[in-house]
Design a protein around this motif. Sequence first.
Motif, PDB file in Angstrom:
ATOM      1  N   ARG A 150       0.710  -1.064   0.026  1.00 12.16           N
ATOM      2  CA  ARG A 150       0.036  -0.047  -0.035  1.00 12.16           C
ATOM      3  C   ARG A 150       0.876   1.244   0.124  1.00 12.16           C
ATOM      4  O   ARG A 150       0.358   2.269  -0.373  1.00 12.16           O
ATOM      5  CB  ARG A 150      -1.118  -0.052   1.185  1.00 12.16           C
ATOM      6  CG  ARG A 150      -2.110  -0.952   0.932  1.00 12.16           C
ATOM      7  CD  ARG A 150      -3.053  -0.775   2.403  1.00 12.16           C
ATOM      8  NE  ARG A 150      -4.040  -1.710   2.182  1.00 12.16           N
ATOM      9  CZ  ARG A 150      -4.071  -2.809   2.855  1.00 12.16           C
ATOM     10  NH1 ARG A 150      -2.862  -3.172   3.577  1.00 12.16           N
ATOM     11  NH2 ARG A 150      -4.970  -3.789   2.577  1.00 12.16           N
ATOM     12  N   SER A 207       1.579   1.532  -4.028  1.00  8.07           N
ATOM     13  CA  SER A 207       0.638   1.432  -4.960  1.00  8.07           C
ATOM     14  C   SER A 207      -0.627   1.237  -4.465  1.00  8.07           C
ATOM     15  O   SER A 207      -0.641   0.709  -3.379  1.00  8.07           O
ATOM     16  CB  SER A 207       1.167   0.308  -6.220  1.00  8.07           C
ATOM     17  OG  SER A 207      -0.044   0.375  -7.284  1.00  8.07           O
ATOM     18  N   THR A 208      -1.730   1.134  -5.438  1.00  7.44           N
ATOM     19  CA  THR A 208      -2.924   0.592  -4.971  1.00  7.44           C
ATOM     20  C   THR A 208      -3.379  -0.640  -5.495  1.00  7.44           C
ATOM     21  O   THR A 208      -4.666  -1.066  -5.262  1.00  7.44           O
ATOM     22  CB  THR A 208      -3.944   1.816  -5.527  1.00  7.44           C
ATOM     23  OG1 THR A 208      -4.120   1.732  -7.018  1.00  7.44           O
ATOM     24  CG2 THR A 208      -3.793   3.087  -5.122  1.00  7.44           C
ATOM     25  N   GLN A 209      -2.315  -1.370  -5.993  1.00  6.94           N
ATOM     26  CA  GLN A 209      -2.709  -2.921  -6.333  1.00  6.94           C
ATOM     27  C   GLN A 209      -1.384  -3.600  -6.060  1.00  6.94           C
ATOM     28  O   GLN A 209      -0.208  -3.096  -6.225  1.00  6.94           O
ATOM     29  CB  GLN A 209      -3.122  -2.744  -7.675  1.00  6.94           C
ATOM     30  CG  GLN A 209      -2.289  -2.805  -8.806  1.00  6.94           C
ATOM     31  CD  GLN A 209      -2.920  -3.131 -10.216  1.00  6.94           C
ATOM     32  OE1 GLN A 209      -4.248  -2.934 -10.688  1.00  6.94           O
ATOM     33  NE2 GLN A 209      -1.977  -3.593 -11.091  1.00  6.94           N
ATOM     34  N   LYS A 236      -4.797  -7.657  -7.252  1.00  4.43           N
ATOM     35  CA  LYS A 236      -5.606  -7.349  -6.178  1.00  4.43           C
ATOM     36  C   LYS A 236      -5.609  -5.853  -5.772  1.00  4.43           C
ATOM     37  O   LYS A 236      -4.476  -5.131  -5.794  1.00  4.43           O
ATOM     38  CB  LYS A 236      -5.266  -8.151  -4.687  1.00  4.43           C
ATOM     39  CG  LYS A 236      -6.164  -7.760  -3.478  1.00  4.43           C
ATOM     40  CD  LYS A 236      -5.651  -8.398  -2.582  1.00  4.43           C
ATOM     41  CE  LYS A 236      -6.927  -8.205  -1.459  1.00  4.43           C
ATOM     42  NZ  LYS A 236      -6.428  -9.151  -0.158  1.00  4.43           N
ATOM     43  N   THR A 237      -6.621  -5.180  -5.948  1.00  5.15           N
ATOM     44  CA  THR A 237      -6.890  -3.884  -5.476  1.00  5.15           C
ATOM     45  C   THR A 237      -6.578  -3.604  -3.999  1.00  5.15           C
ATOM     46  O   THR A 237      -7.447  -4.526  -2.935  1.00  5.15           O
ATOM     47  CB  THR A 237      -8.184  -3.100  -5.862  1.00  5.15           C
ATOM     48  OG1 THR A 237      -8.263  -3.438  -7.414  1.00  5.15           O
ATOM     49  CG2 THR A 237      -8.260  -1.830  -5.525  1.00  5.15           C
TER      50      THR A 237
END
Length: 169
Positions: free
Chosen positions: A119, A122-124, A167-168
């Motif tokens: 996190r 990134s957001t994924q 995965k988000t």
Amino acid sequence: MTELEFLIRSTVDDDWREIRELRLEMIRDTPTACTETLDTALGHDEAEWRMRGARGASGNGIAIAAIAESGRWIGTMAGFVPDPDTGPILVGVYVSPDFRGSTVGLTDALLMSVESWARMESTQLTLHVHEDNIRARTAYERRGFVATGHTVEYNLDPSKKELEMVKTL
């Protein structure tokens, strides 16, 4: 059944013996989950294993291990960012067979640690899983990863593919 107690911590170079043993266990258990053969892994010297252990304290990624109360190493996961466009990649995922399943919660605990690190990047979170490793694919799907449709050649057998999943966060 009593609840299993385990410690999750970053690896260091002095962990090289435990890292080696867990990696060899991983290759023997699920060869297609690895990008090296057992013979290649057996051929690595102490310096290589120490370098792998030092990844946990490198600042360039994360490498963690799960250690049972007995001192036995029972799981591991790692992540790194190959480049800013790709974002964090989950690698080196392994939980010893006796410690798999939702009752123990070891996979989830390891993944939560890697996701916390990811996190910050990134957001994924992305991973690649061998097309024939149904057990792993199912486990990832249960934890929110979805196939992107993108594949890459499996480096040990170019006739096989690794599926990309994300995965988000």
